[in-house]
Design an enzyme around this catalytic site. Structure first.
Site, PDB file in Angstrom:
ATOM      1  CG  ASP A   1     -10.523  -0.132   2.072  1.00 46.96           C
ATOM      2  OD1 ASP A   1      -9.959  -0.392   1.000  1.00 46.96           O
ATOM      3  OD2 ASP A   1     -10.855   1.015   2.402  1.00 46.96           O
TER       4      ASP A   1
ATOM      5  NE  ARG B   1     -19.473   0.244  -8.583  1.00 43.62           N
ATOM      6  CZ  ARG B   1     -18.966   1.316  -7.976  1.00 43.62           C
ATOM      7  NH1 ARG B   1     -17.699   1.594  -8.096  1.00 43.62           N
ATOM      8  NH2 ARG B   1     -19.735   2.096  -7.255  1.00 43.62           N
TER       9      ARG B   1
ATOM     10  CG  MET C   1      -8.467   7.218  -5.808  1.00 35.41           C
ATOM     11  SD  MET C   1      -8.148   6.669  -4.117  1.00 35.41           S
ATOM     12  CE  MET C   1      -9.346   7.673  -3.244  1.00 35.41           C
TER      13      MET C   1
ATOM     14  CD  GLU D   1     -17.927  -9.871  -3.951  1.00 35.68           C
ATOM     15  OE1 GLU D   1     -17.353 -10.305  -2.927  1.00 35.68           O
ATOM     16  OE2 GLU D   1     -18.019 -10.509  -5.006  1.00 35.68           O
TER      17      GLU D   1
ATOM     18  N   GLY E   1       0.743   7.401  -8.010  1.00 37.18           N
ATOM     19  CA  GLY E   1       1.354   6.121  -8.378  1.00 37.18           C
ATOM     20  C   GLY E   1       2.641   5.769  -7.656  1.00 37.18           C
ATOM     21  CB  SER E   2       4.338   6.868  -4.556  1.00 39.54           C
ATOM     22  OG  SER E   2       3.476   6.550  -3.502  1.00 39.54           O
ATOM     23  CG  ASN E   3       1.766   2.268  -2.580  1.00 35.27           C
ATOM     24  OD1 ASN E   3       2.505   1.632  -1.833  1.00 35.27           O
ATOM     25  ND2 ASN E   3       0.979   3.245  -2.144  1.00 35.27           N
TER      26      ASN E   3
ATOM     27  CG  HIS F   1      -6.909   1.109   3.543  1.00 39.28           C
ATOM     28  ND1 HIS F   1      -7.665   2.002   2.801  1.00 39.28           N
ATOM     29  CD2 HIS F   1      -7.152   1.389   4.842  1.00 39.28           C
ATOM     30  CE1 HIS F   1      -8.337   2.789   3.630  1.00 39.28           C
ATOM     31  NE2 HIS F   1      -8.050   2.442   4.877  1.00 39.28           N
TER      32      HIS F   1
END
Ligand code: GRF
Length: 209
Positions: free
Chosen positions: A152, A72, A97, A149, A19-21, A116
């Site tokens: 990245d 999902r 993730m 969808e 969680g650094s971002n 990213h």
């Protein structure tokens, strides 16, 4: 307009790990570097994500929503419900993730961002630093983009370049890129909020709505 210009934009940050971002973004918001925003919720799909404690230390509201063997779509439905319950306007993936279901993307289309650690479209997916080293590129970096969808693959908002140095390992390159990520995410969120409040014109396909 994407966001109501009378109201603060409520950010929901999704994490899976350290969680650094998330921390960098939350700290930038508290320091007033992201105007008209507040971090209203941090969601983790992992109960033991280190980032959860760091969010709680900052007094941020956290929720854990584990996958627990569900599809999902079912998992995402619970997350989307939590985001709506907390009146989230803009979703920021920060080391989250999992791929999002189409339903999730549709629900917040144009209002989901991801960071990213490569200069997309180069090196999407897993192990981007290794991909960069294997390819022998002279520079890599990081990208904040809208989520669609594709993996990245959504429209790019901002990028920052980082030189690959002789002798770089995955770890050393990742650490230098991470420092830039921490600056870039807050800048990109600030920019999207400006666009979304109608304070800055659309530029090409950067703003997808
Ligand atoms: C970052 O490199 C981010 O770009 C990628 O996953 C990593 C997460 O790190 N998506 P952290 O959890 O934000 O520290």
């Amino acid at each position: 307009m994407l966001f109501n210009s009378d109201e603060v934009v409520r950010l929901g940050i999704l994490i899976s790990g350290r969680g650094s971002n998330m921390v960098a973004l939350a700290d930038a918001v508290s320091a007033g570097r992201v105007a008209h925003a507040e971090v209203a919720l941090v969601v983790s799909d992992q109960a033991d994500a280190a980032g959860l404690d760091r969010a709680r230390e900052r007094g941020l509201k956290t929720i854990v929503i584990e996958r627990r063997g569900r599809s999902r779509e079912d998992h995402d439905r619970e997350i989307v419900a939590a985001l709506h319950e907390n009146r989230i306007d803009l979703v920021c993936l920060a080391g989250y993730m999992r791929l999002l279901s189409t339903e999730f993307v549709d629900e917040f289309r144009g209002r989901i961002l991801n960071i990213h650690p490569s200069l997309l479209p180069a090196f999407p997916g897993l192990h981007p630093h290794k991909q960069a080293l294997d390819a022998g590129v002279a520079s890599s970096g990081c990208t904040v983009h809208f989520v669609d969808e594709t993996l990245d693959g959504g429209p790019i908002i901002l990028q920052r370049t980082v030189a690959v140095l002789p002798g770089d390992t995955e770890d050393s390159l990742a650490a230098r890129i991470l420092e830039k990520e921490h600056e870039l995410y807050a800048e990109a969120v600030a920019k999207v909020i400006q666009w979304g409040r109608g304070e800055e014109g659309k530029r090409g396909k950067m703003f997808p709505l």
